[in-house]
Design an enzyme around this catalytic site. Structure first.
Site, PDB file in Angstrom:
ATOM      1  N   GLU A  52       0.889  -1.383  -0.038  1.00  9.97           N
ATOM      2  CA  GLU A  52       0.026  -0.121  -0.098  1.00  9.97           C
ATOM      3  C   GLU A  52       0.848   1.284   0.023  1.00  9.97           C
ATOM      4  OE1 GLU A  52      -3.252  -0.047   2.974  1.00  9.97           O
ATOM      5  OE2 GLU A  52      -4.002  -2.275   2.300  1.00  9.97           O
TER       6      GLU A  52
ATOM      7  N   HIS B  55      -9.149  10.013   2.540  1.00 13.80           N
ATOM      8  CA  HIS B  55      -8.845   8.972   1.653  1.00 13.80           C
ATOM      9  C   HIS B  55      -9.128   9.464   0.041  1.00 13.80           C
ATOM     10  CE1 HIS B  55      -8.364   4.826  -0.077  1.00 13.80           C
ATOM     11  NE2 HIS B  55      -8.108   4.413   1.050  1.00 13.80           N
TER      12      HIS B  55
ATOM     13  N   ARG C 179      -1.351   9.065   1.219  1.00 18.92           N
ATOM     14  CA  ARG C 179      -2.784   9.413   0.772  1.00 18.92           C
ATOM     15  C   ARG C 179      -3.083  10.950   0.792  1.00 18.92           C
ATOM     16  NH1 ARG C 179      -5.902   5.387   4.681  1.00 18.92           N
ATOM     17  NH2 ARG C 179      -4.996   3.576   3.506  1.00 18.92           N
TER      18      ARG C 179
ATOM     19  N   HIS D  89     -11.625  10.256   6.191  1.00 16.40           N
ATOM     20  CA  HIS D  89     -11.410   8.651   6.473  1.00 16.40           C
ATOM     21  C   HIS D  89     -10.968   8.190   7.693  1.00 16.40           C
ATOM     22  CE1 HIS D  89     -10.606   4.483   5.406  1.00 16.40           C
ATOM     23  NE2 HIS D  89      -9.329   4.618   5.556  1.00 16.40           N
TER      24      HIS D  89
ATOM     25  N   ARG E 198      -1.415   9.208   8.873  1.00 14.39           N
ATOM     26  CA  ARG E 198      -1.238   7.662   9.200  1.00 14.39           C
ATOM     27  C   ARG E 198      -0.860   6.907   7.984  1.00 14.39           C
ATOM     28  NH1 ARG E 198      -5.033   3.293   8.657  1.00 14.39           N
ATOM     29  NH2 ARG E 198      -6.544   4.821   7.839  1.00 14.39           N
TER      30      ARG E 198
HETATM   31  P1  FAD Z   1     -14.380   1.261  15.534  1.00 13.86           P
HETATM   32  O1  FAD Z   1     -14.115   0.072  14.844  1.00 13.86           O
HETATM   33  O2  FAD Z   1     -15.042   2.242  14.934  1.00 13.86           O
HETATM   34  O3  FAD Z   1     -15.499   1.138  16.734  1.00 13.86           O
HETATM   35  C1  FAD Z   1     -15.974   2.209  17.416  1.00 13.86           C
HETATM   36  C2  FAD Z   1     -17.179   1.586  18.286  1.00 13.86           C
HETATM   37  O4  FAD Z   1     -17.590   2.681  19.014  1.00 13.86           O
HETATM   38  C3  FAD Z   1     -18.461   1.295  17.163  1.00 13.86           C
HETATM   39  O5  FAD Z   1     -18.899   0.028  17.854  1.00 13.86           O
HETATM   40  C4  FAD Z   1     -19.405   2.276  17.921  1.00 13.86           C
HETATM   41  O6  FAD Z   1     -20.720   1.622  17.470  1.00 13.86           O
HETATM   42  C5  FAD Z   1     -19.014   2.609  19.209  1.00 13.86           C
HETATM   43  N1  FAD Z   1     -19.529   4.060  19.507  1.00 13.86           N
HETATM   44  C6  FAD Z   1     -19.231   5.220  19.213  1.00 13.86           C
HETATM   45  N2  FAD Z   1     -19.786   6.096  19.801  1.00 13.86           N
HETATM   46  C7  FAD Z   1     -20.476   5.610  21.007  1.00 13.86           C
HETATM   47  C8  FAD Z   1     -21.057   5.996  21.850  1.00 13.86           C
HETATM   48  N3  FAD Z   1     -21.646   7.327  22.033  1.00 13.86           N
HETATM   49  N4  FAD Z   1     -21.852   5.108  22.672  1.00 13.86           N
HETATM   50  C9  FAD Z   1     -21.488   3.841  22.521  1.00 13.86           C
HETATM   51  N5  FAD Z   1     -20.936   3.485  21.363  1.00 13.86           N
HETATM   52  C10 FAD Z   1     -20.435   4.229  20.629  1.00 13.86           C
HETATM   53  N6  FAD Z   1      -7.528   0.352   8.943  1.00 13.86           N
HETATM   54  C11 FAD Z   1      -6.428  -0.336   8.576  1.00 13.86           C
HETATM   55  O7  FAD Z   1      -5.558  -0.252   9.314  1.00 13.86           O
HETATM   56  N7  FAD Z   1      -6.800  -1.135   7.457  1.00 13.86           N
HETATM   57  C12 FAD Z   1      -7.816  -1.125   6.588  1.00 13.86           C
HETATM   58  O8  FAD Z   1      -7.853  -2.129   5.939  1.00 13.86           O
HETATM   59  C13 FAD Z   1      -8.904   0.064   6.989  1.00 13.86           C
HETATM   60  N8  FAD Z   1      -9.821   0.054   6.204  1.00 13.86           N
HETATM   61  C14 FAD Z   1     -10.903   0.848   6.411  1.00 13.86           C
HETATM   62  C15 FAD Z   1     -11.899   0.983   5.469  1.00 13.86           C
HETATM   63  C16 FAD Z   1     -13.204   1.802   5.970  1.00 13.86           C
HETATM   64  C17 FAD Z   1     -14.406   1.767   5.048  1.00 13.86           C
HETATM   65  C18 FAD Z   1     -12.871   2.638   7.030  1.00 13.86           C
HETATM   66  C19 FAD Z   1     -14.144   3.293   7.482  1.00 13.86           C
HETATM   67  C20 FAD Z   1     -11.795   2.510   7.877  1.00 13.86           C
HETATM   68  C21 FAD Z   1     -10.783   1.807   7.728  1.00 13.86           C
HETATM   69  N9  FAD Z   1      -9.498   1.858   8.437  1.00 13.86           N
HETATM   70  C22 FAD Z   1      -8.460   0.725   8.055  1.00 13.86           C
HETATM   71  C23 FAD Z   1      -9.574   2.515   9.757  1.00 13.86           C
HETATM   72  C24 FAD Z   1      -9.831   1.434  10.831  1.00 13.86           C
HETATM   73  O9  FAD Z   1     -10.770   0.558  10.341  1.00 13.86           O
HETATM   74  C25 FAD Z   1     -10.308   2.048  11.835  1.00 13.86           C
HETATM   75  O10 FAD Z   1      -9.515   3.210  12.304  1.00 13.86           O
HETATM   76  C26 FAD Z   1     -10.341   1.191  13.151  1.00 13.86           C
HETATM   77  O11 FAD Z   1     -11.220   0.130  12.643  1.00 13.86           O
HETATM   78  C27 FAD Z   1     -10.836   1.845  14.324  1.00 13.86           C
HETATM   79  O12 FAD Z   1     -11.179   0.872  15.408  1.00 13.86           O
HETATM   80  P2  FAD Z   1     -11.825   1.425  16.662  1.00 13.86           P
HETATM   81  O13 FAD Z   1     -11.935   0.132  17.636  1.00 13.86           O
HETATM   82  O14 FAD Z   1     -11.037   2.353  17.127  1.00 13.86           O
HETATM   83  O15 FAD Z   1     -13.183   1.919  16.313  1.00 13.86           O
HETATM   84  C1  SIN Z   2      -7.637   1.081   2.284  1.00 13.05           C
HETATM   85  O1  SIN Z   2      -7.976  -0.174   2.232  1.00 13.05           O
HETATM   86  O2  SIN Z   2      -7.288   1.716   1.503  1.00 13.05           O
HETATM   87  C2  SIN Z   2      -7.941   1.423   3.800  1.00 13.05           C
HETATM   88  C3  SIN Z   2      -6.765   1.114   4.518  1.00 13.05           C
HETATM   89  C4  SIN Z   2      -6.722   2.075   5.704  1.00 13.05           C
HETATM   90  O3  SIN Z   2      -7.235   3.072   5.993  1.00 13.05           O
HETATM   91  O4  SIN Z   2      -5.506   1.908   6.448  1.00 13.05           O
END
Ligand code: FAD
Ligand code: SIN
Length: 532
Positions: A114, A229, A275, A335, A370
Site C-alpha cells: 500500500e 482517503h 494518501r 477517512h 497515518r
Molecule cells: P471502531 O471500529 O470504529 O468502533 C467504534 C465503536 O464505538 C463502534 O462499535 C461504535 O458503535 C461505538 N460507539 C461510538 N460512539 C459511541 C457512543 N456514544 N456510545 C456507545 N458506543 C459508541 N484501517 C486499517 O488499518 N486497515 C484497513 O484496511 C482499513 N480500512 C478501512 C476501511 C473503511 C471503510 C474505514 C471506514 C476505515 C478503515 N480503516 C482501516 C480504519 C480502521 O478501520 C479504523 O480506524 C479502526 O477500525 C478503528 O477501530 P476502533 O476500535 O477504534 O473503532
Molecule cells: C484501504 O484499504 O485503502 C484503507 C486502508 C486504511 O485505511 O489503512
C-alpha cells in the site's frame, strides 16, 4: 434500565474495545456499551488489511521508519516503537486464534503493498479484512463469561466525581437514561468521519468519544490532522464506498477524463504516494480539467481483480460498474482522524480513571498522517496495552462512589429539540466539508468557526437533551478541528493550508492540545505527553 456497576467499562465494540475486553476477562466484571449493533463501526468495514513486519526482508525498524516518514515529523517515537515492535506478536495471535488471512501457495501470509510502505507488509483477508478480524474477536469474546455486551446503548457523557472518572451515562435501547459506575473506563468509540459530508466512515463514527472526553475536561490533541482517503466511489446516488488503496498496490492507476495518467506528474511516488498527496492531486486534476478522475484496472487480469477484490467489485456492480473493465469515478472523502483524546503510552487520558484506545485516542503514533493499514494494528496493540493499564488502575484505586446524578435533561429530552436557526446535521457536515476539508485557508476557517461557535452557543441548552447527542458531537468536534486547523499556520501531512502551503519545521514541529479552551503546545521532540 436500572443503574449498573462493573469493574471495567468499555465504550465501543470495534477492534480496540474487543482486544481490551479479552485481556480484562480474568480480572473482573467487564461491560461493553455499544451504540449500534455489535458489529457496527469502522473495524467491520476495513478493507486493505493490517500492517505488521512479519515478512522476510521486513523488520520493525523498517516499519517504524515508513510510519515516521508518513507522519511528517510529528510521530511520537516511543508510540511508533511500541506499535511496530509489538505488532507482529498481536497479529500472530490473531492467526493462532484462527483468522483466515490470505496465504501464498507455500502457506506463508500473503502480503499486500500500500502507499508509502517500502515493502509488502499488509496482511489481508481479500478485501474484507475487518470483517474477518471481527469474526475472530467476537468468537473469542463469546468464551469470556465475565464480559457483558449491551447493544444500542448510546453513551452520552463520561461521569466525573471530584477529579476522577467514575463511569458513564448512556441511553438504552428505549431511550432511557442510565448510568454505569466502573473502576476504570475505556473510550474505544472510533473516529469522527461523520462530521464531514463526504466520508468513508459508518454512521456511528460521529466523534462522540472526543466530544464526551472534552466535555469531561480531558485534553484532546492534534485534531487538525484528518486523513482524506483519495479513492472513494463517486457515483451520484450510490454510497461513498471505499475503493481500497490495495487496488493501487496491485497496479490500478488514476486517470483523468481523457484517459491520461497524472500522478507521476504530481508526485514521484505516483499512485503509491502517501494518501494526502494523492487526495490533493486528484482534487487538483479534477479542477484543472474540469472533469472527473477515475481508477482504472482494465490492464489487469479481470479474473484476478474480481477474485482479489470481491467486496469492492460487488459495490461497483451495485452502482452499475464493472470493477475489472470500467473506469471507476473516484474522489476523496474523510477517512481517519489522527488526532483525538490525548493519551500516554498506557492509554491514560488526562482525567484519572479514563483511558482511550483505537481511533478515538491520540498516542501520536500516526503523527500528521497515518500510514495505510496501521490503524487496525493500533487498535489491536493499544487496546491490549490499555487493558493492562486498566487492571493496574483498578487494583490500586478500586470501584469509586457513583457520580451525582446528571442534571435533568430539558423537557422533551427524548425528542430532538428544535435546532438553532440554520443548524442541521446536514448543514454542519456541509460546512465542515466545504471550509475545513482537504484545502483550508484562514478566511474560510474563520468564517466556519464563527458559524460553529454560534451554533454551539445556541445548542447549549438543547445539547443536554439526549436526542441532540449526535448533533452536539458533530458541532463540538467540528469546532475543535476547525480551531486546531486555524491555529496551525503551515501545511504538514494531511493538514493543508493554501495560505501557508509550506511545512514550517521551525515553528510547528509541535503537538497542540486543548482542554476546556486551554491550549498548550509541546515540542514533538519531547519524550512524553504533557503530564497531569
Ligand atoms: P471502531 O471500529 O470504529 O468502533 C467504534 C465503536 O464505538 C463502534 O462499535 C461504535 O458503535 C461505538 N460507539 C461510538 N460512539 C459511541 C457512543 N456514544 N456510545 C456507545 N458506543 C459508541 N484501517 C486499517 O488499518 N486497515 C484497513 O484496511 C482499513 N480500512 C478501512 C476501511 C473503511 C471503510 C474505514 C471506514 C476505515 C478503515 N480503516 C482501516 C480504519 C480502521 O478501520 C479504523 O480506524 C479502526 O477500525 C478503528 O477501530 P476502533 O476500535 O477504534 O473503532
Ligand atoms: C484501504 O484499504 O485503502 C484503507 C486502508 C486504511 O485505511 O489503512
Amino acid at each position: 434500565m436500572a443503574d449498573l456497576e462493573c469493574d471495567f467499562l468499555i465504550i465501543g465494540s470495534g477492534i480496540a474495545a474487543l482486544r481490551a475486553a479479552l485481556d480484562l476477562d480474568g480480572a473482573g466484571e467487564t461491560l461493553i456499551l455499544t451504540k449500534g449493533g455489535a458489529a457496527q463501526g469502522s473495524t467491520a468495514f476495513a478493507q486493505g488489511g493490517i500492517a505488521a513486519a512479519v515478512g522476510a526482508g521486513d523488520s520493525a525498524a523498517l516499519h517504524a521508519a515508513d510510519t515516521i516518514v508518513a507522519g511528517a515529523g510529528l510521530c511520537r517515537a516511543a508510540a511508533v516503537q511500541a506499535l511496530t515492535e509489538q505488532g507482529p506478536r498481536y497479529v500472530r495471535e490473531l492467526l493462532d486464534w484462527g483468522a483466515r488471512f490470505d496465504r501464498e501457495p507455500g502457506g506463508e501470509a500473503a502480503l499486500a503493498r500500500e502507499g508509502a510502505h517500502s515493502v509488502r507488509r499488509v496482511l489481508h483477508a481479500r478485501d474484507a479484512t475487518g470483517r474477518e478480524i471481527c469474526r475472530i474477536l467476537w468468537k473469542r469474546i463469546a468464551g469470556c463469561p465475565r464480559v457483558r455486551v449491551i447493544e444500542h446503548a448510546l453513551a452520552v457523557d463520561v461521569a466525573v466525581n471530584g477529579a476522577r472518572c467514575t463511569g458513564a451515562r448512556f441511553l438504552d435501547d428505549r431511550g432511557r437514561l442510565a448510568s454505569v459506575t466502573a473502576a476504570a473506563t475505556l473510550l474505544a468509540t472510533g473516529g469522527a468521519g461523520q462530521i464531514f459530508r463526504e466520508t468513508t466512515n459508518p454512521s456511528v463514527a460521529a466523534g462522540d468519544g472526543i466530544a464526551m472526553a472534552y466535555r469531561a475536561g480531558a485534553r484532546v490533541a492534534d485534531l487538525e490532522f484528518v486523513q482524506f482517503h483519495p479513492t472513494v466511489l463517486d457515483v451520484e446516488g450510490a454510497p461513498r464506498f471505499l475503493l481500497s488503496e490495495a487496488l493501487r498496490g496491485e497496479g490500478a492507476v488514476l486517470v483523468n477524463a481523457a484517459g491520461e495518467r497524472f500522478m507521476q506528474r504530481a508526485d514521484p511516488a505516483g499512485e503509491l504516494a502517501p494518501r494526502d498527496r494523492v487526495a490533493r492531486a486528484i482534487a487538483r486534476e479534477s479542477q484543472r480539467t474540469d472533469g472527473r478522475v477515475y481508477l482504472a484496472m482494465d490492464h489487469l487480469e479481470p479474473a484476478f481483480v474480481r477474485a482479489r477484490f470481491p467486496t469492492i467489485a460487488d459495490a461497483c456492480r451495485r452502482a452499475g460498474l464493472d470493477l475489472a473493465r470500467d473506469r471507476i469515478p473516484v474522489g476523496p472523502a474523510a477517512h481517519y482522524i489522527m488526532g483525538g483524546v490525548d493519551v500516554d503510552l498506557d492509554g491514560h487520558t488526562s482525567v484519572p480513571g479514563l483511558l482511550a484506545a483505537g481511533e478515538v485516542a491520540c498516542t501520536g503514533v500516526h503523527g500528521a498522517n497515518r500510514l495505510a493499514s496501521n490503524s487496525l494494528l493500533e487498535g489491536l496493540v493499544f487496546g491490549a496495552v490499555a487493558a493492562g493499564a486498566m487492571r493496574r488502575w483498578a487494583a490500586e484505586h478500586g470501584r469509586p462512589r457513583p457520580a451525582p446524578p446528571a442534571p435533568p435533561a430539558p423537557a422533551g429530552g427524548d425528542r430532538a429539540p428544535a435546532a438553532p436557526a440554520g443548524l442541521s446535521e446536514r448543514a454542519a457536515r456541509d460546512l465542515m466539508w466545504r471550509d475545513v476539508g482537504l484545502f483550508r485557508d484562514g478566511p474560510r476557517l474563520t468564517r466556519a468557526l464563527e458559524t460553529l461557535d454560534a451554533w454551539a452557543a445556541a445548542l447549549e441548552p438543547a445539547a443536554r437533551a439526549p436526542a441532540a447527542a449526535r448533533l452536539a458531537s458533530i458541532v463540538t468536534v467540528g469546532r475543535l478541528v476547525a480551531r486546531a486547523a486555524l491555529r496551525r499556520e503551515e501545511s504538514r501531512g494531511a493538514h493543508y493550508r493554501s495560505d501557508f502551503p509550506e511545512r514550517n519545521d521551525i515553528d510547528w514541529t509541535r503537538h497542540v492540545t486543548e482542554s476546556k479552551g486551554r491550549v498548550t503546545a509541546v515540542d514533538a521532540g519531547e519524550a512524553g505527553h504533557v503530564r497531569n
